[in-house]
Design an enzyme around this catalytic site. Structure first.
Site, PDB file in Angstrom:
ATOM      1  CB  SER A 139      -0.889   0.004   1.248  1.00 24.60           C
ATOM      2  OG  SER A 139      -1.503   1.266   1.451  1.00 24.60           O
ATOM      3  CE1 TYR A 152      -4.645  -1.914   5.037  1.00 27.41           C
ATOM      4  CE2 TYR A 152      -3.756   0.263   4.539  1.00 27.41           C
ATOM      5  CZ  TYR A 152      -4.241  -0.972   4.115  1.00 27.41           C
ATOM      6  OH  TYR A 152      -4.296  -1.249   2.765  1.00 27.41           O
ATOM      7  CE  LYS A 156      -2.044  -3.813   3.003  1.00 28.69           C
ATOM      8  NZ  LYS A 156      -2.097  -5.051   2.173  1.00 28.69           N
TER       9      LYS A 156
END
Length: 269
Positions: A139, A152, A156
């Site tokens: 990401s 999150y 990533k």
């Protein structure tokens, strides 16, 4: 990569990036296995893709389970030589790190990080003799701080570092597998839309438009034609994110402004 009858595996492929990546791999002549934890959705997606003439197999599998990855690998090996494995399965939960439910944080680590580790191990075992491509979907948040999505972003970032480190290990061991990590910005997928009501995802809407799953899939499959390890989409956003990692005291106030802009777009869109 020319059309062939080799096998490709795509995890988390019932929808979003995974479905579009599978569609493009089928168009290239691969036999494709798609996996997902959602049995109804992965079955429906397999039927849709097969209706276009592709050879696609759906398997219900949990990305958190090493045993499930091994089971998928065993099925893939029976179909033919596996030359592509895509670790796409991922989850996103927004919120401040100190206030998120613990189960949400554990879920993100288990799916986003350990799912990639388990899948990569299965892929290497399958392809170590004849070679192939391992593609991990990271990401844009892998490159720097993302307030509102700290856990999150951390997962990533782990995917990105794992992917580049794994390529180093494979090179040292002279294993002919190419590892690729794609770092797309926010896209118009259920992953993002399911969290849109939360102001903590505002920064995801700070770009003019969300990427389309098709554009991300095009970039993903293009990586299979070369040796490039990391690609970010779009490139200029990656530069801004890396600046945030290098100079957080300078970048964090800028990110706060982007978050305010994104919040207005989040509400309107």
């Amino acid at each position: 990569m020319s059309p062939n009858s080799s096998v490709a595996v795509v995890t988390g492929a019932a929808r979003g990036f995974g479905r579009e990546i599978a569609r493009r791999l089928l168009a290239r002549g691969h036999r494709v296995i798609i996996t997902d934890l959602d049995a109804d959705a992965v079955t429906a997606t397999a039927a849709e893709l097969a209706a276009s003439g592709g050879d696609v197999t759906a398997i219900v599998a949990d990305a958190r389970s090493a045993a499930d990855h091994r089971r998928v690998a065993a099925v893939a090996a029976e179909l033919g030589p596996v030359t592509v494995w895509v670790n796409n399965a991922g989850v996103l939960r927004s919120g401040r790190a100190w206030g998120q439910p613990e189960q949400d944080q554990v879920l993100m680590v288990d799916v986003n990080v350990m799912g990639v580790v388990h899948g990569s191990r299965a892929a290497v075992e399958l392809m170590r003799e004849h070679g192939g491509h391992l593609l991990n979907i990271a990401s844009m948040s892998a490159h720097g701080p993302v307030p509102g999505l700290a856990v999150y972003a951390a997962t990533k970032s782990a995917v990105l570092t794992f992917s580049t480190s794994l390529q180093g290990d494979l090179d040292l061991a002279r294993v002919p597998i190419r590892v690729h990590a794609l770092c797309p910005d926010a896209a118009d997928t259920a992953l993002v839309r399911d969290e849109q009501a939360s102001p903590d995802v505002a920064i995801l809407f700070s770009q003019r438009t969300l990427l389309t799953p098709g554009a991300v899939a095009d970039a993903a499959v293009a990586l299979l034609d070369g040796r490039r390890v990391v690609r970010s989409l779009p490139t200029h956003r990656a530069g801004l994110m890396r600046l945030g990692s290098l100079l957080p005291r300078v970048a964090l106030p800028v990110l706060a402004l982007l978050r305010s802009r994104g919040d207005r777009r989040r509400i309107r869109s």
